[in-house]
Design an enzyme around this catalytic site. Structure first.
Site, PDB file in Angstrom:
ATOM      1  N   GLY A   1       0.818  -1.207   0.000  1.00 50.30           N
ATOM      2  CA  GLY A   1       0.000   0.000   0.000  1.00 50.30           C
ATOM      3  C   GLY A   1       0.850   1.254   0.000  1.00 50.30           C
ATOM      4  CB  ILE A   2      -0.258   4.662  -0.134  1.00 50.00           C
ATOM      5  CG1 ILE A   2       0.348   5.973  -0.562  1.00 50.00           C
ATOM      6  CG2 ILE A   2      -1.356   4.858   0.887  1.00 50.00           C
ATOM      7  CD1 ILE A   2      -0.618   6.836  -1.380  1.00 50.00           C
ATOM      8  N   GLY A   3       2.409   4.846   1.765  1.00 55.91           N
ATOM      9  CA  GLY A   3       2.960   5.308   3.047  1.00 55.91           C
ATOM     10  C   GLY A   3       4.391   4.831   3.251  1.00 55.91           C
ATOM     11  CB  ALA A   4       6.821   5.717   5.865  1.00 54.76           C
ATOM     12  CB  ILE A   5       4.528   0.830   6.636  1.00 52.97           C
ATOM     13  CG1 ILE A   5       4.546   1.529   8.000  1.00 52.97           C
ATOM     14  CG2 ILE A   5       4.508  -0.690   6.777  1.00 52.97           C
ATOM     15  CD1 ILE A   5       3.384   1.243   8.890  1.00 52.97           C
TER      16      ILE A   5
ATOM     17  CD  GLU B   1      -4.374   0.001  -4.352  1.00 52.48           C
ATOM     18  OE1 GLU B   1      -5.230  -0.862  -4.098  1.00 52.48           O
ATOM     19  OE2 GLU B   1      -4.418   1.148  -3.916  1.00 52.48           O
TER      20      GLU B   1
ATOM     21  N   GLY C   1      -7.446   0.497  -2.092  1.00 52.43           N
ATOM     22  CA  GLY C   1      -7.505  -0.937  -2.384  1.00 52.43           C
ATOM     23  C   GLY C   1      -7.345  -1.799  -1.152  1.00 52.43           C
TER      24      GLY C   1
HETATM   25  N1  COA Z   1      -4.612  10.011  15.793  1.00 55.35           N
HETATM   26  C1  COA Z   1      -4.170  11.228  15.424  1.00 55.35           C
HETATM   27  N2  COA Z   1      -3.299  11.459  14.411  1.00 55.35           N
HETATM   28  C2  COA Z   1      -2.857  10.388  13.752  1.00 55.35           C
HETATM   29  C3  COA Z   1      -3.258   9.080  14.078  1.00 55.35           C
HETATM   30  C4  COA Z   1      -4.163   8.914  15.149  1.00 55.35           C
HETATM   31  N3  COA Z   1      -4.601   7.715  15.493  1.00 55.35           N
HETATM   32  N4  COA Z   1      -2.666   8.212  13.252  1.00 55.35           N
HETATM   33  C5  COA Z   1      -1.909   8.933  12.420  1.00 55.35           C
HETATM   34  N5  COA Z   1      -2.023  10.250  12.723  1.00 55.35           N
HETATM   35  C6  COA Z   1      -1.370  11.353  12.027  1.00 55.35           C
HETATM   36  C7  COA Z   1       0.136  11.151  11.950  1.00 55.35           C
HETATM   37  O1  COA Z   1       0.794  11.697  13.075  1.00 55.35           O
HETATM   38  C8  COA Z   1       0.463  11.893  10.677  1.00 55.35           C
HETATM   39  O2  COA Z   1       0.404  13.268  10.926  1.00 55.35           O
HETATM   40  P1  COA Z   1       1.541  14.259  10.343  1.00 55.35           P
HETATM   41  O3  COA Z   1       1.367  14.159   8.859  1.00 55.35           O
HETATM   42  O4  COA Z   1       1.141  15.563  10.910  1.00 55.35           O
HETATM   43  O5  COA Z   1       2.833  13.703  10.818  1.00 55.35           O
HETATM   44  C9  COA Z   1      -0.743  11.575   9.783  1.00 55.35           C
HETATM   45  O6  COA Z   1      -1.822  11.332  10.670  1.00 55.35           O
HETATM   46  C10 COA Z   1      -0.532  10.362   8.863  1.00 55.35           C
HETATM   47  O7  COA Z   1      -0.215   9.243   9.641  1.00 55.35           O
HETATM   48  P2  COA Z   1       0.809   8.140   9.146  1.00 55.35           P
HETATM   49  O8  COA Z   1       0.779   7.063  10.132  1.00 55.35           O
HETATM   50  O9  COA Z   1       2.139   8.765   8.843  1.00 55.35           O
HETATM   51  O10 COA Z   1       0.134   7.700   7.786  1.00 55.35           O
HETATM   52  P3  COA Z   1       0.741   7.084   6.444  1.00 55.35           P
HETATM   53  O11 COA Z   1       1.256   8.154   5.580  1.00 55.35           O
HETATM   54  O12 COA Z   1       1.639   5.943   6.753  1.00 55.35           O
HETATM   55  O13 COA Z   1      -0.591   6.556   5.771  1.00 55.35           O
HETATM   56  C11 COA Z   1      -2.814   5.662   5.852  1.00 55.35           C
HETATM   57  C12 COA Z   1      -1.419   5.693   6.467  1.00 55.35           C
HETATM   58  C13 COA Z   1      -3.660   4.692   6.626  1.00 55.35           C
HETATM   59  C14 COA Z   1      -3.437   7.036   5.872  1.00 55.35           C
HETATM   60  C15 COA Z   1      -2.682   5.183   4.368  1.00 55.35           C
HETATM   61  O14 COA Z   1      -2.034   3.939   4.351  1.00 55.35           O
HETATM   62  C16 COA Z   1      -4.037   5.050   3.727  1.00 55.35           C
HETATM   63  O15 COA Z   1      -4.582   6.025   3.263  1.00 55.35           O
HETATM   64  N6  COA Z   1      -4.615   3.814   3.678  1.00 55.35           N
HETATM   65  C17 COA Z   1      -5.944   3.556   3.171  1.00 55.35           C
HETATM   66  C18 COA Z   1      -5.952   3.114   1.749  1.00 55.35           C
HETATM   67  C19 COA Z   1      -5.132   1.902   1.479  1.00 55.35           C
HETATM   68  O16 COA Z   1      -4.666   1.212   2.357  1.00 55.35           O
HETATM   69  N7  COA Z   1      -4.936   1.642   0.228  1.00 55.35           N
HETATM   70  C20 COA Z   1      -4.211   0.479  -0.206  1.00 55.35           C
HETATM   71  C21 COA Z   1      -3.084   0.691  -1.069  1.00 55.35           C
HETATM   72  S1  COA Z   1      -2.689   2.301  -1.671  1.00 55.35           S
END
Ligand code: COA
Length: 452
Positions: free
Chosen positions: A236-240, A259, A357
């Site tokens: 998926g998307i993000g740093a992980i 995807e 996705g």
């Molecule tokens: N409460 C408050 N803030 C939170 C939080 C929580 N529980 N969890 C995360 N945050 C904040 C983080 O601190 C970060 O803030 P910042 O940008 O100010 O630092 C922001 O929200 C993003 O969090 P992060 O954990 O860095 O997200 P990410 O970039 O790793 O993305 C998802 C994670 C879940 C948003 C992303 O994977 C997603 O949109 N998934 C849904 C769609 C998907 O999975 N698609 C599949 C393939 S693309």
């Protein structure tokens, strides 16, 4: 910038018929967008592939247009139609929210459609949504007159085919992605030759603190420990995802059905770790819908026969995903409650991203022989001050992956397996991998509420 047809460097035509048509449809961007009318529905090729010159030209006409709806998932780049003052002219309807549209959605200038990515393109195929004009960004035609959708095939091919009018930015910067990824010039109504670099998605933040990077590293190692040789991956998307890829260099015969493809996988392909040899569907191929990355990815996929791009309704169809044995889906989340409900698209009522996705692949992987659906997340946010494993989701939070769908949950503190477990067992598993600062309060809640 506008280029001559010679400068566009089209392949030498095999016949003159399509070339004549091509030349007869050449216009400037301003001429092309004159076909857009008030009240129209527009679909735009998204991601890093957006036809930025066509968008700018459409917005230049704003004073002549009212109530134009603009549909797409996230676009990396400037989106002038979501800016304050544009509301009367344009309304963006987002299938997935990006950082550049988040405020617009939450402040009412744009709207969000919660939907599985596998079904976005089906909305147009089934006629649930209609498109008057498609704005696309394609490679110059090959000798047979076919242009490639390049780095975003998945989200646009089907809606474009259903659009009444197709306007194409013919952009030599767009690589030639292979697969079910082409549109013939005969199917395009207006062609605008305009070269400009594609947008790029910034990769892992080099300024992130050491502690943050260590956390991602541990998650990467934990997830990698679940990936067996011969697995097929979706990231998926993000740093992980990038931290997981770091720990796959000693694996063998991995495959990709995803995807989204990004830079992080290239080294593994070049090393031969990703070779697709054990794939049970499309063996030997990297099967993807789109690329969000940098020019490194765009150059890598150009005319590269290891890639097979397909429309998203195929890529993300959980039944198709499940045909890949040992399918491993790795996605992330914002919050998960002690029963296993996964919120990934909102922070309470503040809409953050989208369903994307995630569920398509979680379900696909759970039905794949030997498959592993994984949700990987940091145990806390904001420097350890907020737990992501929570007693209850924030009011207004959207459940993306339900507690019926969830299997593996991974944090930097370990791996929890929830599938087939009771609420009490789930709570214990999740508390074990929660951030230590919050384990006591989570245990207290679980005792009072679920009698663990
Ligand atoms: N409460 C408050 N803030 C939170 C939080 C929580 N529980 N969890 C995360 N945050 C904040 C983080 O601190 C970060 O803030 P910042 O940008 O100010 O630092 C922001 O929200 C993003 O969090 P992060 O954990 O860095 O997200 P990410 O970039 O790793 O993305 C998802 C994670 C879940 C948003 C992303 O994977 C997603 O949109 N998934 C849904 C769609 C998907 O999975 N698609 C599949 C393939 S693309």
């Amino acid at each position: 910038m506008t280029m001559t047809t010679e400068e566009i460097k089209m392949a030498k035509p095999k016949n003159a018929v399509w070339l004549e048509k091509y030349n007869s449809k050449l216009v400037t961007s301003d001429e092309a967008v004159k076909c857009i009318k008030s009240g129209d529905n527009i679909v735009v090729q998204p991601g890093c592939a957006a036809p930025l010159e066509l968008i700018r030209a459409m917005v230049r006409r704003k004073d002549e247009l009212e109530n134009v709806s603009i549909y797409h998932i996230l676009i990396v780049g400037d989106l002038p139609y979501t800016k304050p003052g544009m509301e009367k002219h344009f309304k963006h309807k987002a299938f997935f929210i990006g950082g550049n549209t988040r405020n617009a959605v939450n402040e009412g200038r744009a709207e969000f459609i919660p939907i599985f990515l596998s079904e976005v393109t089906l909305l147009f195929k089934k006629g649930i949504l209609t498109s008057d004009v498609a704005l696309i960004n394609v490679s110059p035609p090959d000798e047979h007159g076919f242009c490639s959708y390049g780095i975003d095939v998945g989200n646009i091919k089907t809606p474009a085919e259903k659009s009444k009018i197709v306007i194409a930015q013919v952009n030599p910067e767009m690589p030639r992605g292979l697969g079910n990824s082409f549109i013939h010039v005969n199917k395009i109504h207006y062609l605008v030759e305009y070269s400009e670099p594609l947008m790029e998605l910034p990769q892992v933040d080099p300024n992130a603190g050491k502690e943050v990077l260590e956390v991602y590293d541990k998650i990467g190692q934990n997830v990698a420990s679940l990936i067996e040789d011969g697995s097929t991956l979706q990231m998926g998307i993000g740093a992980i995802p990038d931290s997981v890829l770091k720990y796959l260099h000693d694996k063998n015969d991995l495959g990709v059905h995803t995807e989204m493809f990004s830079d992080g996988m290239i080294d593994l392909v070049e090393e031969g770790v990703i070779n697709g040899e054990k794939k049970t569907l499309h063996p030997g191929k990297i099967v993807a819908g789109f690329v969000l990355g940098t020019k490194r990815s765009y150059d890598f996929l150009d005319n590269n026969p290891i890639f097979e791009f397909h429309p998203q309704e195929y890529i993300n169809d959980p039944f198709i995903v499940a045909k890949n044995n040992k399918m491993v889906a790795i996605n992330s989340a914002l919050e998960i409650d002690l029963t296993g409900q996964v919120c990934s698209d909102s922070l309470g009522t503040r809409l953050y991203s989208g369903i994307g996705g995630q569920v398509d692949f979680i379900r696909g992987a759970s039905h794949s022989e030997g498959g592993k659906p994984i949700i990987a997340l940091t145990s806390s946010a904001k420097g350890g001050t907020i737990t992501k494993i929570v007693p209850m989701l924030k009011p207004g939070a959207g459940v993306v992956t339900s507690r019926g769908d969830v299997h593996y949950v991974v944090t930097e503190y370990g791996i929890a397996m929830l599938h087939g477990k009771t609420i009490q067992e789930r709570a214990r598993e999740l508390i074990r991998i929660a951030h230590p600062n919050f384990r006591d309060e989570l245990t207290q809640f679980a005792k009072e509420t679920y009698h663990i």
